[in-house]
Every structure is written in structure tokens, then in C-alpha cells.
Design a protein around this motif. Structure first.
Motif, PDB file in Angstrom:
ATOM      1  N   LYS B  18       0.835  -1.201   0.000  1.00  0.00           N
ATOM      2  CA  LYS B  18       0.000   0.000   0.000  1.00  0.00           C
ATOM      3  C   LYS B  18       0.877   1.261   0.000  1.00  0.00           C
ATOM      4  N   LYS B  19       1.889   1.213   0.849  1.00  0.00           N
ATOM      5  CA  LYS B  19       2.785   2.371   0.926  1.00  0.00           C
ATOM      6  C   LYS B  19       3.467   2.628  -0.409  1.00  0.00           C
ATOM      7  N   ARG B  21       2.343   1.842  -3.340  1.00  0.00           N
ATOM      8  CA  ARG B  21       1.397   2.426  -4.296  1.00  0.00           C
ATOM      9  C   ARG B  21       1.292   3.929  -4.088  1.00  0.00           C
ATOM     10  N   ARG B  22       1.183   4.322  -2.845  1.00  0.00           N
ATOM     11  CA  ARG B  22       1.064   5.762  -2.559  1.00  0.00           C
ATOM     12  C   ARG B  22       2.293   6.521  -3.020  1.00  0.00           C
TER      13      ARG B  22
END
Ligand SMILES: Nc1ncnc2c1ncn2[C@@H]1O[C@H](COP(=O)(O)OP(=O)(O)OP(=O)(O)O)[C@@H](O)[C@H]1O
Ligand SMILES: [Mg+2]
Lengths: 258, 302
Positions: B18-19, B21-22
Motif C-alpha cells: 500500500k505504501k 502504491r502511494r
């Protein structure tokens, strides 16, 4: 070698403020000629500040006020007839990070001569000799004699620091002020600088700020301990480390402050 | 079971994914914004060149406008702009650089120097039309220079001084303080420090800053309109010294303004062609500055 009683630097009731902040409080000290005196104390206690007082470089920062008396070789350096240029010639400083000028090795060594010459150009032979003498004295001559055109900022750190010392020598200083000269160097470099200090001692008065207790013990004849802007204790190095008179000194050398 | 866990050692967890992707999205957005800077420039240049192309030729650059500025070239305007920029550079550069050296190397923090700093900052905020009026009052009328290249260049110079000072100070400040300390500690005076160490190590930044700032004045219209630029003048073609300091001159920016708003029946590509030349002049000067910088940088230092 040199008269042990002769004093190189004396201060009386020296106070210094950075704007409103008092960084030196009533410092009175006698530093003897021709020996190595080390200046120890926790970070921010004013070691660098005191050292910078001795050639009045602090004043370049504008908002600094000083009171009290500082004498070098018996001469009050705040007298009206004292030229800052001459003062700084005779009390040169070596910094924590080696700061060779971004010019060649050769030009670094003769920089001082060039800026103090009285009109006209200096003879090449005079300069050449000054470079050889100064570099030999700091032990760089063998390494660098074929690379004098090299940019000084490309030397190894240890060589840079030696060069910074060599840069002072052509001006025939009496006093060399060193502010943590080894903190950017490795063990080898540190040893080399210490050996150099021993070699220079006697002819020059050396004052060295250090965070390294072992270095202070190894390399200095006398030792000054400072705390929060005050001078706490000043005595022969062995005495200060083995039989400190002030409990604060004892605490510090036993590692009870940062 | 144990083998399973060891094999998954250091593997990505959902949180890490997730990190990442951000991270990727943030980077994309910032990158796009940066890239967006190129688009207006390309569009402007492309559009201007496309529209102005039919007129642009060597003759266009080297002949005077004729026929009520509807035909002919732009020589007198081009030369006027070169003169204005050149003269204002000669005036502003030394003053600005010396002032910046004073402010950066000598000035202590006292009321006098604070006032100077304040003046510099405020001068930078004065709108160009106000500079124009000042130039008219001070140089044209009071100093009796009349409307002339000199008066207009002085006005431009005053306008650019604050930015020259700012860019020069920036260049000076980029010279590490340790170099200065090294100098002071062998007893060098401030001037010796400046001349031997500070200037040689900042000259590339100073020069390019000055040139870039001055080249921007090529586009100014207001300050020269009242102080030295005229709508039309015919001068001897091909002579670089066709203008004198005491004479009035044409200028590209003003010519562009005139042709677009005052001249009826000018060929459609004409304003675009003028704009291309104006832009070309500025970009050429900037390119020189960059070449100079690269050259001087290659010879330095720490
Ligand atoms: N230029 C300056 N302006 C304002 N305050 C300063 C300045 N230099 C030092 N100080 C302050 O004066 C005090 C003494 O600083 P100084 O640099 O002399 O300490 P020091 O003993 O050399 O410390 P360190 O071991 O970290 O080098 C510190 O509190 C510091 O914050
Ligand atoms: Mg310090």
C-alpha cells in the motif's frame, strides 16, 4: 627548550555574549608558552568560543560582545594599536573540518605570504622554499612534492588537515589554536596529527580543543576543563585526570556528563 | 511450518504494498506538475513560430520597417532592444554586484543595513509602470536627458537592480563559510578574502544571474515607453552604432505593441514574427549565460 614560566596567553575576567546569551563567564586562565594545552568539556560549554577569542575571530560574527582582558605574550590584544591582521598572523587556527582553500596545494601554503606581502611580487624562489619548509615540517613534502599543483580540496582528509597546519607556518605564528583537529580523521590520521603536534611543540604554543579524553591525556601537557561557560579546573594533565580537585571535573572525566 | 515462515522472511506485506502504491502516485503527480512546465513553453514557441514563419528571414532582421510599419523588417527595433538591454546591463551589473558584495560580505546587522535590505526588497516590488514614471521624472525631465536610450536604460537598470542584488547574494552565499574562516585566520582582510576566494568561486553564479535577470528586461514595455522608446524611427541598416545614447530608439516590445494595437492592415504574421524575434533574443542571451556557466563551472573548484 623554552622557559616554562613564560606565558603565551592570559585572560582576566573574560566574559563573552552572543547577543543575549552569555557563552563565557569570568574566565581567567594562564596558558604557558611552548607546551600543548588541551581544552575539554561537554558540548556547548564554550571551548570553541574561548579559542576564537584568542585571535579575535569571534568579532567577525557581528553580534558578539566581549569584556575582560586577553593578553598574548603580555600584550593586551584589545589595545588600540593592535592590528587584527598581525594578531591573526601570530595566532593561527586549525578547524574541526579541514578547510583547505579551493586552490592548489602550493597556493594554499603561500596564501598567507601572498596576502601579507608589501607590494610587488614575491620571488618564486622565496615561495618555493617556504612551501618546502612548511610541508616538510608537517610531513607532507615526500608525499606531495610532485603534486603541488593538485587542488587541495582533492587531498585525503588527513593530508588536508596537515596542509591546514602547514598553511599557518610560513607566517611564523607563535600560537596554533586547534579546534577538534582530529574529529574528522580516522585513527591513523589522528595519530599523524598528534605526532605532528609533538614535533611542533616547543617552538609553538599549541592549544587544542578535544572531545577525546584519551587524546587529551596522551597529547597534552596541561589541561583545562570547562563547564557551561566557566573554567572549572586547569592543571597538569596527569593531575587533572588522576587527582582532579573539583568534583565536577571528576564527574566529567569519569563520563558522568555527555 | 517453520520452513514456511523462514521462506516468507523479508517478503512484502500488504502494508508495504500500500505504501509503495502511494509513493508511486505521489511521485507521478509531482513529476507531472514538473513536466507541465515544458508544455506552455513548447506551445508558445511552436504557435509563434508557426504563425510568424512566413515573414521570418534574414532580411526581416536587417531592414527597417517601411510603409507605415506594415512592410519591411524590424532592424531598428531589434537594434534598439539590444542597445537598451546592453546599456542597462553595463549600468546595473557593476552597481548591483558591488552592492550585493557589501550586503553579503561587509554588512553587519544594524539599522542602516536593515534599511538597505528593506529598500532592496521594496524596490523589487515596485510595478514597472511606476518605474516608468520615476524614470520620466528623474532622468528625462529632472536630469534633462530627454527621452533617450540613456534615460530608458537607466530606468531599466533601476528596475533590475534588486533582482541582480538578490541573485548575486545567492551566488556569494553559496561559497562555504569555511573558506572565509580559513582566510580570516591567516589574517586576510575582507577585501583580500573577497578578491582571492569569494569572487573566483562565485563568479559563474554571479554572471549568469546578472545576465538572466537583465535579459528579462528585453520584454519590458512600460518603463521605456515614457523614457526613450518611440513608435517609429528609421536608422542606417547594418550599422550597429546607428543609435546614440542621447537619441530615441525603437524597441521590439514596443514595436510589437504598436503593430498589434495601432497599425491597421498589418499582415497577420507580422506580430508573431516580431514576438519570435523578441523571444529568440531573450533565449539566445539565456543560452549564452548557460554556456558561460558551464564553462566557468568546469574550471572550478571544490
Ligand atoms: N555564532 C554563534 N551564535 C550564537 N550562539 C553561539 C554561536 N557559537 C556558539 N554559540 C553558543 O555558545 C555556546 C558555546 O558554544 P561553543 O561552540 O563555544 O561550544 P563548544 O564547547 O565548542 O561545543 P562543541 O564541543 O559542541 O564544539 C553554545 O551554547 C552555543 O550554542
Ligand atoms: Mg566547538
Amino acid at each position: 627548550m623554552s622557559d616554562p614560566q613564560k606565558l603565551a596567553i592570559t585572560t582576566r575576567a573574560l566574559n563573552l555574549w552572543y547577543a543575549k546569551f552569555q557563552a563565557l563567564i569570568d574566565v581567567t586562565v594562564d596558558i604557558k608558552h611552548g607546551i600543548i594545552t588541551s581544552l575539554i568539556g561537554p558540548s556547548g560549554c564554550g571551548k570553541t568560543t574561548l579559542l576564537r577569542c584568542f585571535n579575535r575571530v569571534n568579532e567577525r560574527y557581528g553580534y558578539v560582545t566581549t569584556t575582560g582582558e586577553i593578553k598574548l605574550h603580555g600584550k593586551n590584544i584589545y589595545d588600540d594599536d593592535v592590528s587584527l591582521v598581525e594578531l591573526r598572523k601570530s595566532a593561527g587556527m586549525v578547524f574541526q573540518r579541514p578547510n583547505p582553500l579551493p586552490i592548489s596545494v602550493y597556493e594554499n601554503v603561500v596564501f598567507g605570504l601572498r596576502i601579507h606581502k608589501e607590494g610587488g611580487d614575491l620571488k618564486r624562489s622565496v615561495l618555493d622554499e617556504a612551501v618546502e619548509v612548511a610541508l616538510t615540517e608537517v610531513g607532507l613534502w615526500q608525499d606531495l612534492k610532485d603534486r603541488l599543483d593538485m587542488r587541495a580540496t582533492n587531498l585525503q582528509l588527513e593530508q588536508q588537515q596537515k596542509l591546514c597546519i602547514a598553511r599557518l607556518l610560513p607566517l611564523k605564528p607563535e600560537i596554533i589554536l586547534m579546534d577538534e583537529p582530529c574529529s574528522a580523521l580516522d585513527v591513523e590520521g589522528t595519530r599523524a596529527i598528534e605526532e605532528l603536534m609533538f614535533a611542533l611543540k616547543g617552538r609553538y604554543t599549541i592549544v587544542i580543543v578535544t572531545h577525546n579524553m584519551a587524546q587529551a591525556r596522551r597529547a597534552s601537557d596541561e589541561c583545562i576543563f570547562m563547564l557551561l561557560g566557566e573554567l572549572i579546573e586547569h592543571s597538569r594533565t596527569e593531575e587533572l585526570f588522576l587527582t582532579p580537585k573539583n568534583p565536577k571535573t571528576a564527574d566529567y572525566i569519569e563520563g558522568r556528563y555527555g | 511450518m517453520i520452513a514456511e515462515t523462514t521462506n516468507r522472511l523479508f517478503a512484502e506485506t500488504p502494508l508495504v504494498r500500500k505504501k509503495q502504491r502511494r509513493e508511486w502516485v505521489a511521485r507521478l503527480i509531482f513529476g507531472m506538475m514538473a513536466a507541465a512546465m515544458i508544455i506552455p513553453l513548447l506551445l508558445i514557441i511552436g504557435y509563434l513560430v508557426y504563425q510568424g514563419a512566413p515573414l521570418i528571414s534574414w532580411d526581416f532582421l536587417t531592414t527597417n520597417p517601411v510603409g507605415g510599419m506594415r512592410r519591411g523588417g524590424i532592424w531598428s527595433a531589434l537594434l534598439g532592444t539590444i542597445w537598451l538591454v546592453g546599456v542597462s546591463l553595463l549600468i546595473a551589473a557593476p552597481i548591483g554586484v558591488m552592492a550585493a558584495v557589501y550586503l553579503n560580505e561587509y554588512a553587519r546587522d544594524n539599522w542602516f543595513n536593515r534599511i538597505i535590505n528593506l529598500a532592496v526588497i521594496n524596490l523589487a516590488g515596485v510595478p514597472s509602470i511606476v518605474h516608468a514614471l520615476f524614470g520620466l521624472g528623474a532622468f528625462v525631465l529632472f536630469a534633462r536627458m530627454g527621452r533617450s536610450v540613456l534615460a530608458a536604460s537607466l530606468t531599466l537598470a533601476i528596475m533590475t537592480l534588486p533582482v541582480i542584488i538578490a541573485s548575486t547574494r545567492e551566488a556569494l552565499a553559496s561559497v562555504p563559510r569555511t573558506f572565509r574562516e580559513a582566510c580570516w585566520n591567516v589574517g586576510a582582510t575582507r577585501w583580500q578574502t573577497i578578491r582571492r576566494i569569494v569572487l573566483p568561486n562565485s563568479i559563474s553564479g554571479i554572471l549568469t544571474g546578472v545576465i538572466l535577470q537583465v535579459s528579462r528586461t528585453a520584454g519590458e514595455t512600460a518603463p521605456i515607453m515614457f523614457t526613450g522608446a518611440v513608435f517609429f524611427r528609421s536608422i542606417s541598416e547594418g550599422d550597429f552604432f546607428a543609435y546614440g545614447l542621447k537619441e530615441q530608439c525603437m524597441a521590439l516590445s514596443m514595436h510589437l505593441y504598436t503593430v498589434t494595437t495601432q497599425v491597421t492592415g498589418a499582415p497577420k504574421p507580422l506580430p508573431y514574427a516580431i514576438a519570435v524575434v523578441l523571444l529568440g533574443t531573450v533565449l539566445l542571451v539565456n543560452a549564452t549565460a548557460i554556456v558561460l556557466r558551464v564553462y566557468l563551472r568546469s574550471r572550478k573548484k571544490w
